[in-house]
Write an enzyme that holds these catalytic residues in place. Sequence first.
Site, PDB file in Angstrom:
ATOM      1  N   THR A   7       0.823  -1.209   0.000  1.00 23.21           N
ATOM      2  CA  THR A   7       0.000   0.000   0.000  1.00 23.21           C
ATOM      3  C   THR A   7       0.853   1.253   0.000  1.00 23.21           C
ATOM      4  O   THR A   7       0.530   2.236  -0.671  1.00 23.21           O
ATOM      5  CB  THR A   7      -0.911   0.011   1.245  1.00 23.21           C
ATOM      6  OG1 THR A   7      -1.808  -1.082   1.149  1.00 23.21           O
ATOM      7  CG2 THR A   7      -1.697   1.300   1.367  1.00 23.21           C
ATOM      8  N   SER A  49       1.721  -7.347  -1.250  1.00 26.27           N
ATOM      9  CA  SER A  49       2.410  -8.416  -0.514  1.00 26.27           C
ATOM     10  C   SER A  49       1.600  -9.705  -0.450  1.00 26.27           C
ATOM     11  O   SER A  49       2.115 -10.746  -0.044  1.00 26.27           O
ATOM     12  CB  SER A  49       2.802  -7.948   0.890  1.00 26.27           C
ATOM     13  OG  SER A  49       1.697  -7.907   1.752  1.00 26.27           O
ATOM     14  N   ASP A  81       0.119  -6.846   4.524  1.00 26.59           N
ATOM     15  CA  ASP A  81      -0.631  -8.105   4.652  1.00 26.59           C
ATOM     16  C   ASP A  81       0.246  -9.302   5.010  1.00 26.59           C
ATOM     17  O   ASP A  81      -0.154 -10.153   5.806  1.00 26.59           O
ATOM     18  CB  ASP A  81      -1.415  -8.396   3.367  1.00 26.59           C
ATOM     19  CG  ASP A  81      -2.563  -7.409   3.168  1.00 26.59           C
ATOM     20  OD1 ASP A  81      -2.907  -6.697   4.132  1.00 26.59           O
ATOM     21  OD2 ASP A  81      -3.122  -7.353   2.053  1.00 26.59           O
TER      22      ASP A  81
HETATM   23  N1  ASP Z   1      -2.611  -5.400   0.252  1.00 24.09           N
HETATM   24  C1  ASP Z   1      -1.558  -4.530   0.741  1.00 24.09           C
HETATM   25  C2  ASP Z   1      -0.259  -5.316   0.765  1.00 24.09           C
HETATM   26  O1  ASP Z   1      -0.068  -6.086   1.625  1.00 24.09           O
HETATM   27  C3  ASP Z   1      -1.902  -4.016   2.093  1.00 24.09           C
HETATM   28  C4  ASP Z   1      -0.917  -3.049   2.698  1.00 24.09           C
HETATM   29  O2  ASP Z   1       0.219  -2.887   2.278  1.00 24.09           O
HETATM   30  O3  ASP Z   1      -1.283  -2.419   3.718  1.00 24.09           O
HETATM   31  O4  ASP Z   1       0.540  -5.166  -0.124  1.00 24.09           O
END
Ligand code: ASP
Length: 324
Positions: A7, A49, A81
Site C-alpha cells: 500500500t 504483498s 498483509d
Molecule cells: N494489500 C496490501 C499489501 O499487503 C496491504 C498493505 O500494504 O497495507 O501489499
Amino acid sequence: MIATGGTIASKETDEGLVPALSSEELLSCVPEIAAACRVDTVQPFNLDSTNIYAGHWLEIARIIEERYEAYDGFVVTHGTDTMAYTAAALSYLVQDSRKPIVLTGSQRSAYSRDTDARRNLADAFLFCADDGAYGVRVVFNGSVMLGTRAKKTRTRSFNAFSSIDFPDVAVMREGVPFYYLEGHKPTAPPRFYHALNGNVFVLKIIPGMRADVFDYLDARCDGLVIESFGTGGLPDYADGALPGRLAHFLSLGKTAALTTQVEREGSALDKYAVGRRLRACGNILEARCMTLEATVTKLMWILSFAKGEEAEKLFYTPVEHDIF
Ligand code: ASP
C-alpha cells in the site's frame, strides 16, 4: 532501502490500489532523513504483498547479503498483509545480524493526504540509523517490534501491528528511539541461509474437520502446522480418525507442529486429555507461544536442511526470542 511494493507504494487505479511508486519516489516523501543517513535504493519487485512468498524472501536476503559490508542498515518497504511472514522469514535467513534490517509499510498510500507512510518511513530510517539498532525489526505506528513477534492484528487502523506475547523493543518519539529492551548486539559475523522448504501447510481445525484431508497432506507436504483450539488438542470424535491420520503422517518421517488459533498466550498441549493423547501419535512439536508466522517460516527454514531429531532440536532453539 529495498522497496518491494505494498500500500505504501500504491496508486488508485480502476481496478483498485496497485503498487506503482518507484523507490526514489517513496524516498522523496521523507527528505528530513537526509540529516540522519545517506540512502541508496533497489526495487527488486513492486508487489501487493499478497503475492510475496518464499522465493521473494530469499531474494531480499540475498540482496542484503551481497551488500552487507557496504551499508550500516537496511530498510525494507513492504505491504502490510504478509509483512509479518517476511519479517519472521528474514529473522531465520539472516541470523545474528549486528546491523538492523527494518521492515515498514503503511495502511494508506504515500499518495493519500492522510497517509501514515511518511511517519512510518521516517521512523524506520531513523531507527535504522540509531547505534542501538540491530537484527530484524518491524517499525510501524511508532512501535519497534521483533521480526519474530510482529503480527498484523488490524486491517484498517494505523496501529496495524502488535508484538505478540513479547514487549516492543522500542517506541519512536519524534524520530528518537526509546528502548524498552536493549539486548546484546551481536559481534560475530551474521549467518545467512539460502534455502526454504515451501512444502509446509497450515491446517486450521474447525469443528467437524474430516480426517481425509490427510490424503492430500500425506502426498504433498513435508511440514504441517496444525492450528487447533485453545491450549491445543485434536478432536477424535467417535472414530479417532484425525489422531490416527496424524500418527500415520508422522510415521512417514514428516514433521508436524501444533499451535493454537488463539492469538495470545500459546499452546499447552499436555493440559487436557485431547491434547496429551497426541503424544502417542509420534513426535509432534509444540509451537507454544510462537506466532503462526514464525512457526511456518521456522519450519520452512529448518526443513530445507534437517529432519527428525535435528529438526526438533532446531525448532526448540530460540531465534530472536521466537520461542520460550
Ligand atoms: N494489500 C496490501 C499489501 O499487503 C496491504 C498493505 O500494504 O497495507 O501489499
